[in-house]
Scaffold this motif. Structure first.
Motif, short mmCIF file in Angstrom:
data_model
loop_
_atom_site.label_atom_id
_atom_site.label_comp_id
_atom_site.label_asym_id
_atom_site.label_seq_id
_atom_site.Cartn_x
_atom_site.Cartn_y
_atom_site.Cartn_z
N ARG A 44 -8.78 5.58 -4.26
CA ARG A 44 -8.34 4.20 -4.08
C ARG A 44 -8.87 3.31 -5.21
O ARG A 44 -9.90 3.61 -5.82
CB ARG A 44 -8.86 3.65 -2.74
CG ARG A 44 -8.25 4.31 -1.51
CD ARG A 44 -8.77 3.65 -0.25
NE ARG A 44 -8.22 4.25 0.96
CZ ARG A 44 -7.84 3.57 2.03
NH1 ARG A 44 -7.95 2.24 2.04
NH2 ARG A 44 -7.38 4.18 3.09
N HIS A 47 -10.39 -2.76 -6.02
CA HIS A 47 -10.15 -3.94 -5.19
C HIS A 47 -9.97 -3.57 -3.72
O HIS A 47 -10.32 -4.33 -2.83
CB HIS A 47 -8.94 -4.75 -5.69
CG HIS A 47 -7.60 -4.12 -5.43
ND1 HIS A 47 -6.94 -3.36 -6.36
CD2 HIS A 47 -6.80 -4.15 -4.34
CE1 HIS A 47 -5.79 -2.95 -5.86
NE2 HIS A 47 -5.68 -3.41 -4.63
N ASN A 48 -9.42 -2.39 -3.47
CA ASN A 48 -9.24 -1.93 -2.09
C ASN A 48 -10.59 -1.59 -1.46
O ASN A 48 -10.86 -1.92 -0.30
CB ASN A 48 -8.31 -0.72 -2.07
CG ASN A 48 -8.10 -0.16 -0.68
OD1 ASN A 48 -8.93 0.59 -0.18
ND2 ASN A 48 -6.99 -0.51 -0.05
N ARG A 51 -12.70 -4.62 -0.65
CA ARG A 51 -12.13 -5.33 0.50
C ARG A 51 -12.48 -4.62 1.80
O ARG A 51 -12.91 -5.27 2.77
CB ARG A 51 -10.61 -5.40 0.35
CG ARG A 51 -9.89 -6.05 1.52
CD ARG A 51 -8.40 -6.15 1.25
NE ARG A 51 -7.67 -6.66 2.39
CZ ARG A 51 -6.39 -6.97 2.38
NH1 ARG A 51 -5.67 -6.84 1.28
NH2 ARG A 51 -5.78 -7.42 3.46
N SER A 64 -14.39 4.45 -7.79
CA SER A 64 -12.97 4.27 -7.48
C SER A 64 -12.08 5.00 -8.46
O SER A 64 -12.54 5.49 -9.50
CB SER A 64 -12.64 2.77 -7.47
OG SER A 64 -12.89 2.19 -8.73
N LYS A 109 -5.31 -4.63 -10.40
CA LYS A 109 -4.11 -4.50 -9.59
C LYS A 109 -3.30 -3.29 -10.02
O LYS A 109 -3.56 -2.68 -11.07
CB LYS A 109 -3.25 -5.76 -9.67
CG LYS A 109 -2.77 -6.09 -11.07
CD LYS A 109 -1.98 -7.41 -11.06
CE LYS A 109 -1.61 -7.86 -12.47
NZ LYS A 109 -0.89 -9.16 -12.47
N GLN A 125 -0.79 0.80 1.57
CA GLN A 125 -2.00 1.16 2.30
C GLN A 125 -3.23 1.08 1.40
O GLN A 125 -4.36 0.91 1.87
CB GLN A 125 -1.89 2.59 2.85
CG GLN A 125 -0.79 2.81 3.85
CD GLN A 125 -0.74 4.25 4.33
OE1 GLN A 125 -1.67 4.73 4.98
NE2 GLN A 125 0.32 4.95 3.99
N TYR A 126 -2.99 1.21 0.08
CA TYR A 126 -4.10 1.30 -0.87
C TYR A 126 -4.09 0.19 -1.91
O TYR A 126 -5.13 -0.14 -2.46
CB TYR A 126 -4.04 2.65 -1.60
CG TYR A 126 -3.81 3.81 -0.67
CD1 TYR A 126 -4.81 4.24 0.20
CD2 TYR A 126 -2.58 4.48 -0.63
CE1 TYR A 126 -4.59 5.30 1.07
CE2 TYR A 126 -2.36 5.54 0.22
CZ TYR A 126 -3.36 5.94 1.08
OH TYR A 126 -3.15 6.99 1.93
N TYR A 127 -2.92 -0.36 -2.20
CA TYR A 127 -2.80 -1.34 -3.29
C TYR A 127 -2.36 -2.69 -2.74
O TYR A 127 -1.18 -3.04 -2.75
CB TYR A 127 -1.81 -0.84 -4.34
CG TYR A 127 -2.19 0.51 -4.91
CD1 TYR A 127 -3.25 0.63 -5.81
CD2 TYR A 127 -1.50 1.67 -4.54
CE1 TYR A 127 -3.61 1.87 -6.33
CE2 TYR A 127 -1.85 2.90 -5.05
CZ TYR A 127 -2.91 2.99 -5.95
OH TYR A 127 -3.27 4.22 -6.45
N GLN A 128 -3.33 -3.45 -2.24
CA GLN A 128 -3.00 -4.78 -1.72
C GLN A 128 -2.69 -5.76 -2.85
O GLN A 128 -1.97 -6.73 -2.67
CB GLN A 128 -4.16 -5.32 -0.87
CG GLN A 128 -4.30 -4.66 0.49
CD GLN A 128 -4.92 -3.28 0.41
OE1 GLN A 128 -5.77 -3.02 -0.44
NE2 GLN A 128 -4.50 -2.38 1.28
#
Length: 278
Positions: A44, A47-48, A51, A64, A109, A125-128
């Motif tokens: 992931r 940023h995920n 969070r 990551s 991002k 699910q992984y990249y908000q």
């Protein structure tokens, strides 16, 4: 004594619903009070992870993008970028494959060029934090990882087309739907060794958990390397141990409790050991 614990997320610490164990936060606090460093190693993006682990992000090491980006308290300790020409090559090669969609993973991002609903269901699910672009080969931002979302099966559908490039960059089947590409020297094993060196912690003092092929190199960094009961056959073969419980039955935390309560591995007194049962 175990001093460093590193775990993968999806298929390992998280259950199939992408949920943390209900007692995770208290468990992590107990480990920290006992002087054990707990780290997250995942495919992931950063940023995920920050969070998901917001309450502990200031004192947690994050490995990551399969070890391409290692950070602690928002300080970058390791960054491994992909060559832009390799990124373009991977994107172009993936476009001719059925049900395969490329995702570029940058520092802050992700980038996608297709609005396919099934792709978005998987990716979000992984990249908000993400951006839609017309052409991924024209993204100018640095790229840590290229991920192919394979709506059929990453290992049988897309991986055979890219296996021949394994000498040029790291190719890893990261899940049933994901095939990941990073720089040749970017993987979770390299990232864990960086932490061991930084923290002065050895092979015999390290425990790791993983379930898929992007965890392969990590299995070689610890005396106590655990494949999840639900792991890919390649990880089951590579690990020194296999958890008794799978990811849907709290296999990571239960294994840690069992090991740390064994007096051969734990040099604290019984009162402290019993804290895991509270």
């Amino acid at each position: 004594m175990i001093k460093l614990i590193v775990t993968d997320l999806d298929g390992s610490l998280l259950n199939d619903n992408k949920e943390l164990p209900p007692d995770f936060w208290e468990f992590e606090k107990t480990l920290r009070e006992l002087g054990i460093v707990f780290c997250i190693a995942s495919g992931r993006p950063h940023h995920n992870l920050t969070r998901l682990f917001q309450p502990i992000k200031k004192h947690t090491y994050f490995l990551s993008d399969n070890g391409s980006y290692v950070s602690y308290n928002e300080e970058a300790l390791l960054i491994k970028m992909l060559d832009p020409q390799i990124v373009a090559t991977l994107v172009k090669a993936s476009r001719g494959l059925a049900d395969v969609y490329p995702v570029l993973c940058g520092m802050g991002k992700a980038y996608m060029e297709d609005h396919n609903e099934a792709l978005l269901e998987q990716a979000l699910q992984y990249y908000q934090s993400y951006q839609m672009v017309d052409d991924l080969t024209r993204v100018s931002e640095p790229v840590l990882k290229v991920s192919l979302c394979d709506l059929q099966n990453a290992e049988t559908n897309s991986y055979p087309h890219f296996k021949k490039f394994e000498n040029e960059y790291k190719v890893a089947v990261a899940g049933e739907r994901w095939l990941d590409f990073t720089a040749c020297d970017a993987n979770k094993g390299t990232a864990v060794r960086l932490l061991q060196q930084r923290l002065g912690i050895g092979f015999n003092e390290t425990m790791v958990f993983g379930d898929y092929m992007n965890d392969l190199e990590m299995m070689q960094t610890a005396k106590y390397s655990f494949a999840m009961k639900n792991a890919h056959p390649g990880i089951l073969n590579a690990a020194s141990f296999i958890t008794e419980l799978d990811n849907n039955n709290n296999g990571v935390l239960q294994t840690i409790v069992k090991i740390l309560e064994n007096p051969l591995f734990f040099n604290k007194n019984p009162v402290e050991k019993n804290r895991f049962r509270q």
